[in-house]
Design a protein around this motif. Sequence first.
Motif, PDB file in Angstrom:
ATOM      1  N   GLU A   1      -1.461 -15.114  -0.046  1.00 54.97           N
ATOM      2  CA  GLU A   1      -2.802 -15.290  -0.612  1.00 54.97           C
ATOM      3  C   GLU A   1      -3.860 -14.526   0.174  1.00 54.97           C
ATOM      4  O   GLU A   1      -4.817 -14.001  -0.389  1.00 54.97           O
ATOM      5  N   GLN A   2      -3.687 -14.442   1.500  1.00 63.24           N
ATOM      6  CA  GLN A   2      -4.651 -13.718   2.330  1.00 63.24           C
ATOM      7  C   GLN A   2      -4.664 -12.229   1.962  1.00 63.24           C
ATOM      8  O   GLN A   2      -5.722 -11.618   1.839  1.00 63.24           O
TER       9      GLN A   2
ATOM     10  N   LYS B   1      -3.641 -10.935  -0.922  1.00 59.55           N
ATOM     11  CA  LYS B   1      -4.170 -10.804  -2.279  1.00 59.55           C
ATOM     12  C   LYS B   1      -5.691 -10.775  -2.280  1.00 59.55           C
ATOM     13  O   LYS B   1      -6.321  -9.982  -2.973  1.00 59.55           O
ATOM     14  N   THR B   2      -6.282 -11.659  -1.469  1.00 52.66           N
ATOM     15  CA  THR B   2      -7.740 -11.732  -1.407  1.00 52.66           C
ATOM     16  C   THR B   2      -8.322 -10.489  -0.736  1.00 52.66           C
ATOM     17  O   THR B   2      -9.301  -9.900  -1.208  1.00 52.66           O
ATOM     18  N   LYS B   3      -7.708 -10.073   0.363  1.00 47.56           N
ATOM     19  CA  LYS B   3      -8.208  -8.930   1.130  1.00 47.56           C
ATOM     20  C   LYS B   3      -8.116  -7.636   0.334  1.00 47.56           C
ATOM     21  O   LYS B   3      -9.050  -6.827   0.317  1.00 47.56           O
ATOM     22  N   LYS B   4      -6.978  -7.412  -0.335  1.00 46.04           N
ATOM     23  CA  LYS B   4      -6.742  -6.164  -1.062  1.00 46.04           C
ATOM     24  C   LYS B   4      -7.128  -6.250  -2.531  1.00 46.04           C
ATOM     25  O   LYS B   4      -7.050  -5.253  -3.253  1.00 46.04           O
ATOM     26  N   LYS B   5      -7.535  -7.458  -2.962  1.00 46.53           N
ATOM     27  CA  LYS B   5      -7.893  -7.680  -4.367  1.00 46.53           C
ATOM     28  C   LYS B   5      -6.752  -7.237  -5.283  1.00 46.53           C
ATOM     29  O   LYS B   5      -6.927  -6.462  -6.227  1.00 46.53           O
ATOM     30  N   MET B   6      -5.549  -7.718  -4.971  1.00 42.28           N
ATOM     31  CA  MET B   6      -4.362  -7.298  -5.711  1.00 42.28           C
ATOM     32  C   MET B   6      -3.823  -8.433  -6.566  1.00 42.28           C
ATOM     33  O   MET B   6      -4.089  -9.609  -6.310  1.00 42.28           O
ATOM     34  N   SER B   7      -3.080  -8.061  -7.582  1.00 40.88           N
ATOM     35  CA  SER B   7      -2.482  -9.054  -8.472  1.00 40.88           C
ATOM     36  C   SER B   7      -0.991  -8.789  -8.667  1.00 40.88           C
ATOM     37  O   SER B   7      -0.432  -9.109  -9.699  1.00 40.88           O
TER      38      SER B   7
ATOM     39  N   ARG C   1       0.861  -1.187   0.000  1.00 40.31           N
ATOM     40  CA  ARG C   1       0.000   0.000   0.000  1.00 40.31           C
ATOM     41  C   ARG C   1       0.899   1.239   0.000  1.00 40.31           C
ATOM     42  O   ARG C   1       1.312   1.724   1.046  1.00 40.31           O
TER      43      ARG C   1
END
Length: 480
Positions: free
Chosen positions: A238-239, A241-247, A115
């Motif tokens: 992975e947590q 990535k899922t939480k922040k919707k990041m790639s 971030r």
Amino acid sequence: MNGGGRPRWKNKKASGRSIFISSLLILFLVFFIFYKEISTFILPLSTQSLSSEFSQCEVKTVEKFLWYAPHSGFSNQLSEFKTAILMAAILNRTLIVPPVLDHHAVALGSCPKFRVLEPKQLRFEVWDHAIDLLKEGRYVSMAEIIDLSSISTVVQTIDFRHFVSLWCGVSLNSLCSYDPNIQIPLLNNLRKCGSFVSGFRGNVGKCLYALDVDCRTTVWTYQENDSDGGLDSFQPNEQLKTKKKMSYVRHRRDVYKNLGPSSEAHLSTVLAFGSLFSAPYRGSQLYVDIKESPKDHQMQTLLRKIEFMPFVPDIINAGKEFAQKNIGAPFLCAQLRLLDGQFKNHWKTTFSVLKQKVEALQQKGSHPINLFVMTDLPRSNWSGCYLGDLASNVKSFKLHVLSEREEVVKRTAAKVTAAFDGIKRTHCSRQSLDVLLFVEETICSCASLGFVGTAGSTIAENIELMRKNKVCLRDDEIEV
């Protein structure tokens, strides 16, 4: 019906349409006339012609510049400056030496949490703040505080003020004017120039290459075998990535291969990085991982030189003078960061380490113990904490502090200003330089009874580095 003519309601409709069309034409004309003025205040979104609005790309120079965006506190800014020196040497570019920014006037964000501020936005905030410092007479160049003599033969530098005058085609002396008819247009031109160099208009031919990569996607390396383009060991889990919707995926990229002679970036006159801050994290570096260069002996030498870059002699001499004349005895230094960020939640741990050191000295039987304290906690708030206990026990302890009101601090600020202004152009009448922190760090480097620093503080790390390099034992002449 009205005498066989058109119905009256049709006449009203035609009249209303005419008024509507006339109003639109007037609004369009007003917008067209004032479009140029309006666009001044929406710099990042403006699509004005580069050729008509900017002269930067027409600047005739054989130099290629490297610019970056420092941020956070001074110690972080110094760390970035060292990295910038390294990058400039690798890419054979002239480094634009930035000002010392106000503490946390510009913040990056969190690399471990993926971030952070976008590079172009970070660059523009730094540019804006630097112009404010100039306008307010509070501008202090990093070269006024840090001695660059050791790297002067390896890396060419240019002062940010000189670069702005050259690149934006303006006289910064006009910033001192109280005439709004002079100052306002100048500030608008500087904002447009800053927006351009920050990369809001993208890369521009051979003029500007503004990097949009940061610590979320990139770790810069140098001369690592077959690592260019490979994955870094630290990736978002992975947590997250899922939480922040990041790639995001972090790749290791060789700075010379990607930005050197065979690259598109090499053709540009100005290469603009965002943040250059890096730190170890989970077995990797957050952004720049250049520790050694076995194939490049010159780079190896530079790495050793930038590991420790001392303050300018006037600052070092001031710290040594205070230690010798005001304390005049062996002393312990305590650097206690108590109010800033994460440190405000760790008073107990910070004081516990100091208490252990003090008790160890007491057992040796030396009384009173001289203690130099550098802290962000005002002395009026010491009561009720361990510092208050030490201050009240005058038989066992003699506490020393330094403030900006001390004569040695005032004299040092004046000397540093005079020394730099003698060789660099000065634009506005300057306020007294704030050198308190740097003198305090030097005093702590002279503490022969030891040093206790706040865990995790970059200030403490710098003091430890000064002590390791025996700054206080050097034979510089103390000027009174």
